[in-house]
Design an enzyme around this catalytic site. Structure first.
Site, PDB file in Angstrom:
ATOM      1  N   TYR A 107       1.200  -1.171   0.194  1.00 38.99           N
ATOM      2  CA  TYR A 107      -0.168  -0.081  -0.016  1.00 38.99           C
ATOM      3  C   TYR A 107       0.963   1.078  -0.048  1.00 38.99           C
ATOM      4  CZ  TYR A 107      -3.698   3.544   1.537  1.00 38.99           C
ATOM      5  OH  TYR A 107      -4.313   4.609   1.547  1.00 38.99           O
ATOM      6  N   ASP A 150      -2.247  -1.441  -4.097  1.00 42.05           N
ATOM      7  CA  ASP A 150      -2.847  -0.022  -4.341  1.00 42.05           C
ATOM      8  C   ASP A 150      -1.313   0.618  -4.211  1.00 42.05           C
ATOM      9  OD1 ASP A 150      -3.552   2.577  -4.471  1.00 42.05           O
ATOM     10  OD2 ASP A 150      -4.648   2.516  -2.814  1.00 42.05           O
ATOM     11  N   ASN A 152      -1.222   3.417  -5.792  1.00 36.24           N
ATOM     12  CA  ASN A 152      -1.469   4.931  -5.774  1.00 36.24           C
ATOM     13  C   ASN A 152      -0.793   5.628  -6.834  1.00 36.24           C
ATOM     14  OD1 ASN A 152      -3.443   6.070  -4.159  1.00 36.24           O
ATOM     15  ND2 ASN A 152      -2.131   5.273  -2.462  1.00 36.24           N
ATOM     16  N   ASP A 252     -13.737   2.775  -2.724  1.00 33.26           N
ATOM     17  CA  ASP A 252     -13.714   3.391  -4.049  1.00 33.26           C
ATOM     18  C   ASP A 252     -12.855   2.757  -4.849  1.00 33.26           C
ATOM     19  OD1 ASP A 252     -11.667   3.801  -2.142  1.00 33.26           O
ATOM     20  OD2 ASP A 252     -11.696   6.176  -2.395  1.00 33.26           O
ATOM     21  N   HIS A 253     -12.412   1.852  -4.487  1.00 36.07           N
ATOM     22  CA  HIS A 253     -11.391   0.802  -5.352  1.00 36.07           C
ATOM     23  C   HIS A 253     -12.263  -0.515  -5.761  1.00 36.07           C
ATOM     24  CE1 HIS A 253      -7.496   2.734  -4.519  1.00 36.07           C
ATOM     25  NE2 HIS A 253      -8.128   3.273  -3.398  1.00 36.07           N
TER      26      HIS A 253
END
Length: 262
Positions: A107, A150, A152, A252-253
């Site tokens: 992450y 994730d 990002n 939201d993912h």
């Protein structure tokens, strides 16, 4: 050993445990990697997941923030974590599968809102984190490994809804894309999702701010599945479960899937 994995930023594993359960029942991947669990490890609802056929859990957690977890139908061995940029955050955990494959669950820091480390400490931390990932892969070249999570960053022009409009938006700035590319190159990682789906717009994240995320479709591909070249050829069937973004009280993912025949 053939297996399917899913990676998903769940945005609170306790709040959204029913969504994880739905994924387990309807999709049943062999391994589920979660990010942004926002929970101490001991408060992850492991018994519920165990009852649904996922008895193995390796995780790193902290109260209210960050957190990564690997849930598996088959035995997995904890191989530790890295604290890149010395943030003291639960942002990485590694496990070894039965076939010897090492699976890294990451992450990466989001980086705040302003893409300038001089005025935004969080953006600097993100770049430092990626630089230390790069150096780690240079120093300890991965083999027979998979990296998910994730990250990002949406690296390609077709990984965002508008390349031109997002060039100065954190997650798609050139400096971030370059930093992620350097980390990927250092480990010779293959982007499995794009190996399987080489063309076209592809998103795994849609902002909560959009009143109708599906109609607006202003997405970004922030969630990734990579593999080292020695096993990348065994990967197939990549997909993003877009429908999960529309489930009740969603993250939201959306989950990203890949299968491997090893």
């Amino acid at each position: 050993m053939a297996f399917t994995l899913a990676t998903w930023n769940i945005n609170s594993v306790r709040l959204r445990a029913p969504l994880v359960e739905k994924l387990m029942r309807e999709e049943a991947p062999d391994v589920i990697c979660l990010q942004e669990c926002k929970s101490p490890v001991e408060k992850i609802p492991a018994e519920t997941f165990r009852d649904l056929g996922y008895p193995y859990l390796v995780a790193r957690g902290q109260k209210g923030y960050n957190g990564v977890a690997v849930l598996s139908k088959r035995p997995i061995e904890d191989v530790g974590e890295m604290d890149f940029a010395a943030l003291g955050h639960a942002r990485h955990v590694g496990v070894r599968l039965e076939n010897g494959v090492v699976l890294h669950n990451f992450y990466v820091p989001a980086g705040g809102d302003v893409p300038d480390r001089a005025v935004n400490e969080k953006f600097g931390q993100k770049l430092d984190y990626l630089a230390e990932m790069r150096d780690w892969f240079h120093g300890d070249r991965p083999e027979k490994a998979i990296l998910v999570g994730d990250l990002n960053i949406a690296p390609r022009e077709d990984d965002v809804w508008s390349h031109k409009q997002l060039l100065k938006i954190v997650s798609h700035t050139p400096v971030e894309v370059e930093a992620l590319g350097a980390a990927q190159e250092a480990g010779s990682w293959v982007d499995i999702t794009r190996q399987d789906i080489p063309e076209g717009r592809l998103y795994s994240w849609w902002s909560y701010r959009a009143k109708d995320w599906n109609a607006a479709d202003k997405g970004r591909r922030l969630d990734h599945v990579w593999a080292t070249p020695d096993i990348a050829g065994a990967a197939h069937s990549s997909r993003i479960l877009r429908d999960a973004r529309g489930w009740e009280k969603p993250s939201d993912h959306a989950p990203v899937f890949a299968s491997f025949d090893l």
